[in-house]
Design a protein around this motif. Structure first.
Motif, PDB file in Angstrom:
ATOM      1  N   SER A  88       0.871  -1.255  -0.056  1.00 30.39           N
ATOM      2  CA  SER A  88      -0.059  -0.015   0.069  1.00 30.39           C
ATOM      3  C   SER A  88       0.890   1.185  -0.013  1.00 30.39           C
ATOM      4  O   SER A  88       1.869   1.215   0.586  1.00 30.39           O
ATOM      5  CB  SER A  88      -0.962  -0.167   1.171  1.00 30.39           C
ATOM      6  OG  SER A  88      -1.775  -1.220   1.190  1.00 30.39           O
TER       7      SER A  88
ATOM      8  N   ALA B  52       0.121   5.070   1.005  1.00 25.88           N
ATOM      9  CA  ALA B  52      -0.804   6.313   1.559  1.00 25.88           C
ATOM     10  C   ALA B  52      -0.139   7.767   1.250  1.00 25.88           C
ATOM     11  O   ALA B  52       0.938   7.844   1.492  1.00 25.88           O
ATOM     12  CB  ALA B  52      -0.901   5.843   2.937  1.00 25.88           C
TER      13      ALA B  52
ATOM     14  N   SER C 154      -0.639  11.826   1.372  1.00 23.91           N
ATOM     15  CA  SER C 154      -1.097  12.986   2.064  1.00 23.91           C
ATOM     16  C   SER C 154      -0.717  14.466   1.458  1.00 23.91           C
ATOM     17  O   SER C 154       0.411  14.165   0.892  1.00 23.91           O
ATOM     18  CB  SER C 154      -0.876  12.925   3.482  1.00 23.91           C
ATOM     19  OG  SER C 154       0.306  12.678   3.717  1.00 23.91           O
TER      20      SER C 154
ATOM     21  N   VAL D  13      -6.967   3.946  -5.239  1.00 25.09           N
ATOM     22  CA  VAL D  13      -8.634   4.320  -4.859  1.00 25.09           C
ATOM     23  C   VAL D  13      -8.378   5.733  -4.294  1.00 25.09           C
ATOM     24  O   VAL D  13      -7.908   6.176  -3.250  1.00 25.09           O
ATOM     25  CB  VAL D  13      -8.891   3.505  -3.427  1.00 25.09           C
ATOM     26  CG1 VAL D  13     -10.029   4.152  -3.125  1.00 25.09           C
ATOM     27  CG2 VAL D  13      -9.076   2.084  -3.982  1.00 25.09           C
TER      28      VAL D  13
ATOM     29  N   LYS E 181      -9.383   7.231  -0.929  1.00 28.61           N
ATOM     30  CA  LYS E 181      -8.699   6.872   0.047  1.00 28.61           C
ATOM     31  C   LYS E 181      -7.549   7.361   0.048  1.00 28.61           C
ATOM     32  O   LYS E 181      -6.720   6.939   0.978  1.00 28.61           O
ATOM     33  CB  LYS E 181      -8.875   5.367   0.138  1.00 28.61           C
ATOM     34  CG  LYS E 181     -10.175   4.919   0.576  1.00 28.61           C
ATOM     35  CD  LYS E 181     -10.137   3.361   0.949  1.00 28.61           C
ATOM     36  CE  LYS E 181     -11.579   2.713   1.273  1.00 28.61           C
ATOM     37  NZ  LYS E 181     -11.536   1.219   1.623  1.00 28.61           N
ATOM     38  N   ASN E 182      -7.097   8.133  -0.989  1.00 27.57           N
ATOM     39  CA  ASN E 182      -5.594   8.627  -1.177  1.00 27.57           C
ATOM     40  C   ASN E 182      -4.685   7.704  -1.069  1.00 27.57           C
ATOM     41  O   ASN E 182      -3.478   7.533  -0.431  1.00 27.57           O
ATOM     42  CB  ASN E 182      -5.306   9.670  -0.260  1.00 27.57           C
ATOM     43  CG  ASN E 182      -6.053  10.901  -0.278  1.00 27.57           C
ATOM     44  OD1 ASN E 182      -6.624  11.201  -1.409  1.00 27.57           O
ATOM     45  ND2 ASN E 182      -6.333  11.572   0.832  1.00 27.57           N
ATOM     46  N   ALA E 183      -4.917   6.563  -1.840  1.00 23.44           N
ATOM     47  CA  ALA E 183      -4.030   5.341  -1.654  1.00 23.44           C
ATOM     48  C   ALA E 183      -3.690   4.667  -3.006  1.00 23.44           C
ATOM     49  O   ALA E 183      -4.758   4.536  -3.920  1.00 23.44           O
ATOM     50  CB  ALA E 183      -4.568   4.204  -0.645  1.00 23.44           C
TER      51      ALA E 183
END
Length: 127
Positions: free
Chosen positions: A20, A22, A24, A72, A75-77
């Motif tokens: 994954s 992530a 931000s 996605v 989901k910022n992922a």
């Protein structure tokens, strides 16, 4: 944009892992995402890339048919599903982001084109 890769670990040959990434700090959908990997003494290798909405994907020859990149935006992922793993897949895997909606393979397979990088996650595949 800040990127955090996770999901690495030790797996037996033939197994699967899901990495994954992530994100931000910026609007995630404004970026194409890529995965690269590196082993000691070797150059960083392109693994996979995906356009802003997932409509276009690219894969390195060594992982084609075994790995799947996805994202996605809500989901910022971003993700890298790795199947049928081989010992030669052992590496530190990095996620990266390039501003823009979509680019050719020539661009997205080039690590020098990316604007932001995560810290890497180690994947070890035992034989």
């Amino acid at each position: 944009v800040q990127l955090q890769a996770s999901g690495g670990g030790l797996v037996q040959a033939g197994g699967s892992l899901r990495l994954s990434c992530a994100a931000s700090g910026r609007t995630f959908s404004n970026y194409c995402m890529g995965w690269f990997r590196q082993t000691p003494g070797k150059e960083r290798e392109f693994v996979a890339a995906i356009s802003w909405n997932g409509g276009t994907t690219y894969y390195g020859d060594s992982v084609k048919g075994r790995f799947i990149i996805s994202r996605v935006n809500a989901k910022n992922a971003a993700f890298l599903q790795m199947n049928s793993l081989k010992p030669e897949d052992t590496a530190v895997y990095y996620c990266a982001a390039k501003g823009g909606s979509s680019y050719s393979a020539y661009i997205l397979t080039d690590q020098n084109q990316y604007d932001y990088w995560g810290q890497g996650t180690l994947v070890t595949v035992s034989s």
